[in-house]
Structure formats: C-alpha cells, structure tokens
Design an enzyme around this catalytic site. Structure first.
Site, PDB file in Angstrom:
ATOM      1  N   ASP A  62       0.820  -1.196   0.000  1.00  0.00           N
ATOM      2  CA  ASP A  62       0.000   0.000   0.000  1.00  0.00           C
ATOM      3  C   ASP A  62       0.862   1.257   0.000  1.00  0.00           C
ATOM      4  O   ASP A  62       1.515   1.574   1.004  1.00  0.00           O
ATOM      5  CB  ASP A  62      -0.888  -0.021   1.254  1.00  0.00           C
ATOM      6  CG  ASP A  62      -1.899   1.101   1.249  1.00  0.00           C
ATOM      7  OD1 ASP A  62      -2.015   1.796   0.234  1.00  0.00           O
ATOM      8  OD2 ASP A  62      -2.584   1.275   2.274  1.00  0.00           O
ATOM      9  N   ASP A  65      -1.971   6.072  -5.964  1.00  0.00           N
ATOM     10  CA  ASP A  65      -2.227   5.204  -4.813  1.00  0.00           C
ATOM     11  C   ASP A  65      -2.401   3.763  -5.296  1.00  0.00           C
ATOM     12  O   ASP A  65      -3.230   3.494  -6.163  1.00  0.00           O
ATOM     13  CB  ASP A  65      -3.506   5.696  -4.116  1.00  0.00           C
ATOM     14  CG  ASP A  65      -3.872   4.826  -2.927  1.00  0.00           C
ATOM     15  OD1 ASP A  65      -2.972   4.159  -2.376  1.00  0.00           O
ATOM     16  OD2 ASP A  65      -5.059   4.821  -2.546  1.00  0.00           O
TER      17      ASP A  65
END
Lengths: 31, 419
Positions: free
Chosen positions: B126, B328
């Site tokens: 992440d 992201d």
C-alpha cells in the site's frame, strides 16, 4: 485530490524515486 | 489486443473476464536475485489467499469499498487542512474520528519474511499508508482469520518491543494519525481505517527479509494484538508511504527511497515489487513527484491533461491544478475532478456509440453490453503529466468488467472540483 488508481496502473512500470523527487512511468512494465 | 494508429485498442471481450488459472508473467518469475518480490491480486488464482468463490467480494462490493477508501483519503486531507488552519468547524466534527490510512478491496499482495527463523507473511502492499503491521500471537484481544500462520514473537530470537520513550514511538503520531500509548513501558500503536477496520498492538523491532540478499535488522513494525476488518486473509499491511516509519524510509540507506512495481494485467497473472534502482527499464519517463501539503505521506503527481482516442480533451489546466492529485496502489478506480470526468465520459461515449449501453455499476456510470461481440474496439486513453510525460493506459485499465453484459469505463468522479 484526484487519485490515480491501481486499475489504470496495470502493466505500467511505476518507479518511485523519493531521493530525487521523481516518479516514472514505463509501458509494458510486466513483460 | 491490437492497436490501430494508436488511437484505439481492439480487444477480445473474453480477455476482460477472469481466468481461473494463474499465468505468471515471464518477467515476474524468480526475481529473488534483484530485490524483487512477486505481486499478485488478493482475490486471484495466483494468490495463496485465493478464496472460495462465494467469499470473494462482488464487483459492486469492491467498488463500494473503494469509495470508502477514497472518502477516507479526502477526509484525512480535509481534517489536516482544518488542523493546519487551526479551525474546528462542524464539518470537521463529522469526519471519521481516526482515518489515518485506508484499506480498500482491490489490493495486491506480496510475501515477505519476518523474524528468526523467518516466517513468510502475505501482506497487502500500500503506497497510501505508512506503517507495516502484522497480526501477532497471542492475539490478546482478537485476530481475524488469515491464511498464513499468525506471527509469534515468542518464537523469534530477533524480536524486541520498542520503548514508550523512544523517538520511534513518538513518530507513530504522524504515521498513524493516532497518539501511541504505553503498556508496561512498551509502545502501543493503533491504526484505524476508513471502513472501521483497525489494528492495535505493540510497536516492535524485528528482522525483515525481503529476499535472501535483502535483510534488515531492527525493522520497525506493528505487532497487532487486536485486529479487525476487511483484510481478506492477508496477514497485515506493508506500508510504502513517505513517512519516516514507512518501509522505503526505513530501508533508505540501501535503496535510497527508490522502489518500483508493476501491477499485473489481470487477477490471474503476477507483477513485481522491486526495491532500489536496478533494472529500471529505459522506457520509463520521469515526472515530478509533488507533495500534498495536507497529506505528506501521499505521493503527489501533477496531471496536466487527458487524451481520448488521440484527441486531447479541452480541460482547463486550473481544474487539475486546483485539486492536486496523488497516485495510490490501494485505490482501485481513478477519481477525477467532475469537470475532467465529464469531458472524458462525453468523448469516450461519443467514440463508443456503436455499442449498446448497460446499467451503471456502482460508481461507474458508463457501461456497455458486449455480450454480442467477440472483439470490441475502444479508444485509447492517455494521461499527461508534468514535464511532458504521456502515459498510455493499458486496455484493461480503461475497462472494468462485471461479465460480458456489463463492461464499464473504469473512471469515476470526485464530488467536487475543489477536492
């Protein structure tokens, strides 16, 4: 903010260079 | 897939649908030699976490969870903006209490080793959050079900807790959005996600093994004793954000904060996550990495424009400049300012008018019924970034398929141009 999500990142080679403040994109990165 | 004049993709409709067999991309195999890890989709057949079909979330659920993640990113930025301005408004009071970082559903998994002897753990990777954590025995309060055995610090000779008085402990505030607490002089972290998932436990040091040649002693991580949420069988999370507690920062001496990845074209193939600057291909073009003042952990990018089928959309530069943008790995669908999305949708629909439309799918409002076609031709889409970098989106990054009868343009809009 706009968000560049992971569906659009598929197969790109995404290079994070936190040292020099750059981010790179290459096509066909997984092959 | 074939390209016509670089303005269209012609693709087999069947290739948009999931496969039940794992086909590793050639370049993703046996990369232990060069600081590379294999990346697989959490719900795909290449993942050890691959679940029974019934327990895999539907596309509608995935998109709903993606919306929760996006709202959390926005509320985190809004909250920080509010704090920066030293104003407490009613709107801020309505934000989620602690939305330090975020879980979504379209997550990719890598396997790393932790402890001595090394135990392999499948972690969600992440770039939108900072601390790395895994569930830990004895799970004092609660652990969710994970595929790998839960890490046991008592069985590792290199584990140690971080003290409450350490700099590392006080750094948790910026990395998690929460103040650390203290239990018998041991630092306790807590991180809560936008969907109410959370992990609480001891902040600790341990040996981290990325590959056989990439081993880091005293890696700071969260040893979760109370964990709940939608982690889908993963053992925890690998934080690749920009905070000093993130993995890139903790390994900066060796890798200089450089890492790269390739997300596979489908759930049934593999990509890579690589650390350091070795083997970056010559085709990579660099643009400027920017910082969002209210969210310094995020990787900011400067979108300048978008082209559809070779035609540059007429979008004022101020539309992108006004909101800013981030990249992201944990958000599934790209979100655009409404003005930009509207232009993209209009041009895409215009170039797709030969195909019958279908019902919207959650946040995706431009969907097509391809059930009568074996191949379809769709316009290319490219993003233009600062420094003149043009990035063509792969055909599988343009469409999101919920079966042949509902294949959608894989972009969505923010609620407001100013976000």
């Amino acid at each position: 903010v706009a968000i560049f999500g992971n569906t659009q990142q598929k197969t790109l080679e995404v290079v994070y260079d936190g040292a020099t403040g750059r981010i790179g994109f290459g096509t066909a990165g997984c092959t | 897939e074939s390209h016509q004049y670089q303005y269209t993709h012609t693709i087999h409709v069947a290739s948009l649908l999931p496969s039940s067999a794992c086909t590793s991309d050639a370049a993703a195999q046996a990369w232990d030699k060069d600081s590379s890890l294999s990346v697989v989709h959490k719900h795909g057949p290449c993942s050890q976490l691959h679940q029974e079909k019934a327990s895999i979330p539907t596309h509608a659920q995935i998109l709903l969870q993606d919306e929760v993640r996006v709202k959390s990113i926005h509320s985190k930025l809004a909250k920080n903006l509010d704090l920066n301005n030293a104003k407490q408004t009613d709107a801020a009071a309505q934000l989620p209490a602690k939305d330090g970082s975020l879980i979504g559903s379209g997550n990719y998994i890598v396997t790393v080793g932790l402890g001595t002897p090394k135990k392999d753990l499948s972690l969600i990777f992440d770039t939108g959050s900072d601390i790395t954590w895994t569930q830990c025995q004895p799970c004092v309060r609660r652990c969710y079900k994970q595929k790998d055995p839960i890490f046991s610090p008592a069985l590792s000779s290199t584990y140690s807790n971080v003290s409450c008085s350490s700099t590392a402990c006080s750094s948790l505030n910026s990395a998690t959005g929460n103040s650390p607490s203290c239990s018998s002089a041991a630092c306790v972290y807590g991180i809560q996600y936008g969907d109410s998932s959370f992990s609480v436990g001891f902040f600790a040091k341990e040996k981290l093994t990325l590959t056989s040649r990439d081993v880091f002693n005293n890696f700071l991580f969260g040893c979760g004793q109370n964990n709940q949420g939608l982690f889908g069988g993963a053992a925890g999370l690998l934080g690749l954000g920009r905070n000093k507690l993130s993995l890139p920062s903790q390994t900066a001496v060796k890798y200089k904060k450089i890492f790269s990845y390739c997300l596979p074209s489908s759930r049934s193939s593999t990509g890579f996550l690589r650390f350091g600057n070795g083997r970056v291909s010559k085709s990579v073009n660099f643009t400027t990495l920017s910082t969002i003042p209210q969210g310094e952990s995020f990787y900011g990018i400067n979108i300048i424009g978008i082209s559809v089928g070779g035609k540059k959309l007429s979008i004022s530069a101020s539309v992108f400049a006004g909101s800013g943008a981030i990249i992201d790995s944990g958000t599934v669908i790209t979100r655009l300012p409404p003005t930009a999305y509207s232009a993209l949708r209009s041009e895409f629909r215009g170039q797709m008018k030969q195909y019958p439309m279908a019902q919207p799918l959650s946040i995706l409002d431009t969907c097509y019924d391809f059930s009568k076609y074996s191949t379809v031709t769709i316009p290319t889409i490219s993003f233009l970034f600062s420094r003149g970098v043009e990035v063509p989106i792969n055909a599988r990054g343009i469409l999101y398929a919920n079966g042949k009868t509902q294949v959608c343009l894989a972009f969505a809009e923010n609620s407001d141009d100013s976000i």
